[in-house]
Design an enzyme around this catalytic site. Structure first.
Site, PDB file in Angstrom:
ATOM      1  N   GLU A  87       0.860  -1.197   0.000  1.00 64.04           N
ATOM      2  CA  GLU A  87       0.000   0.000   0.000  1.00 64.04           C
ATOM      3  C   GLU A  87       0.888   1.237   0.000  1.00 64.04           C
ATOM      4  OE1 GLU A  87      -3.285   1.163  -0.278  1.00 64.04           O
ATOM      5  OE2 GLU A  87      -1.963   2.902  -0.221  1.00 64.04           O
ATOM      6  N   LYS A  88       0.883   1.960  -1.115  1.00 68.07           N
ATOM      7  CA  LYS A  88       1.849   3.045  -1.314  1.00 68.07           C
ATOM      8  C   LYS A  88       1.689   4.234  -0.377  1.00 68.07           C
ATOM      9  CE  LYS A  88      -0.681   5.188  -5.184  1.00 68.07           C
ATOM     10  NZ  LYS A  88      -1.628   4.126  -5.573  1.00 68.07           N
ATOM     11  N   HIS A  89       0.553   4.359   0.303  1.00 67.67           N
ATOM     12  CA  HIS A  89       0.339   5.519   1.174  1.00 67.67           C
ATOM     13  C   HIS A  89       0.915   5.364   2.577  1.00 67.67           C
ATOM     14  CE1 HIS A  89      -2.792   6.344  -1.857  1.00 67.67           C
ATOM     15  NE2 HIS A  89      -2.515   7.603  -1.575  1.00 67.67           N
ATOM     16  N   HIS A 142       4.498   6.889  -4.803  1.00 67.09           N
ATOM     17  CA  HIS A 142       3.222   7.608  -4.808  1.00 67.09           C
ATOM     18  C   HIS A 142       3.320   8.728  -5.842  1.00 67.09           C
ATOM     19  CE1 HIS A 142       0.094  10.409  -3.500  1.00 67.09           C
ATOM     20  NE2 HIS A 142      -0.508   9.331  -3.019  1.00 67.09           N
ATOM     21  N   HIS A 195      -2.309  15.397  -7.198  1.00 69.52           N
ATOM     22  CA  HIS A 195      -2.273  14.217  -6.322  1.00 69.52           C
ATOM     23  C   HIS A 195      -0.885  14.082  -5.707  1.00 69.52           C
ATOM     24  CE1 HIS A 195      -2.836   9.534  -6.069  1.00 69.52           C
ATOM     25  NE2 HIS A 195      -2.848  10.101  -4.890  1.00 69.52           N
ATOM     26  N   CYS A 244      -2.429  12.214   2.207  1.00 69.48           N
ATOM     27  CA  CYS A 244      -2.518  12.365   0.750  1.00 69.48           C
ATOM     28  C   CYS A 244      -3.704  13.265   0.453  1.00 69.48           C
ATOM     29  CB  CYS A 244      -2.720  10.990   0.087  1.00 69.48           C
ATOM     30  SG  CYS A 244      -3.212  11.101  -1.648  1.00 69.48           S
ATOM     31  N   HIS A 264      -6.396  10.824  -0.959  1.00 69.39           N
ATOM     32  CA  HIS A 264      -6.649   9.510  -0.339  1.00 69.39           C
ATOM     33  C   HIS A 264      -6.564   9.529   1.182  1.00 69.39           C
ATOM     34  CE1 HIS A 264      -5.418   8.235  -4.530  1.00 69.39           C
ATOM     35  NE2 HIS A 264      -6.638   7.768  -4.394  1.00 69.39           N
TER      36      HIS A 264
HETATM   37 FE    FE Z   1      -2.760   9.212  -2.947  1.00 68.08          FE
END
Ligand code: FE
Length: 131
Positions: free
Chosen positions: A16-18, A46, A52, A116, A119
């Site tokens: 999960e990149k976040h 990310h 974004h 983010c 997100h």
């Molecule tokens: Fe994001």
């Protein structure tokens, strides 16, 4: 009653990149300076565009058996490609990666949060032992 803790997301940072990654030692000697790197996008990058991007990372330390965590530092990331020519025209973007150090004589938990812009809120933690 709704709570801020209900909107924090977490997960495996490798998938999960976040999720903020905390690179810190597992164990230190009492009073030793703990050098850490906290970053978003270690395994999966990310996006870092005007539309974004990661806005900030905050880092805390919660000493074992104490009620409250201490804030170690908070870091805003302000460049995301925008310029007077418009979105994504500057080629300049702050990377969501910080190095921060602190010292402690107590063991506890290092906590990191990140945000983010589309997100939401993310968190991670890492135990720190004191020999
Ligand atoms: Fe994001």
């Amino acid at each position: 009653m709704p709570s801020i803790k209900d909107v924090y997301q977490s997960g495996d940072w490798k998938a999960e990149k976040h999720v903020p990654v905390i690179k810190a030692p597992d164990s230190i000697k009492a009073g030793q300076v703990v050098k850490m790197i906290v970053k978003v996008g270690e395994e999966i990058a990310h996006p870092n565009t005007t539309e974004h991007h990661i806005c900030w990372i905050s880092v805390y330390f919660h000493p074992e058996a104490e009620k409250f965590p201490m804030e170690i530092g908070k870091f805003d990331f302000s460049a995301h490609g925008a310029s007077a020519k418009g979105p994504n025209t500057s080629t300049i973007a702050t990377e969501p990666c910080v190095e921060v150090s602190f010292k402690t004589e107590k063991p506890g938990v290092i906590l990191a949060t990140s945000y983010c812009n589309i997100h939401g809120l993310w968190e991670n933690s890492k135990n720190l032992k004191v020999e």
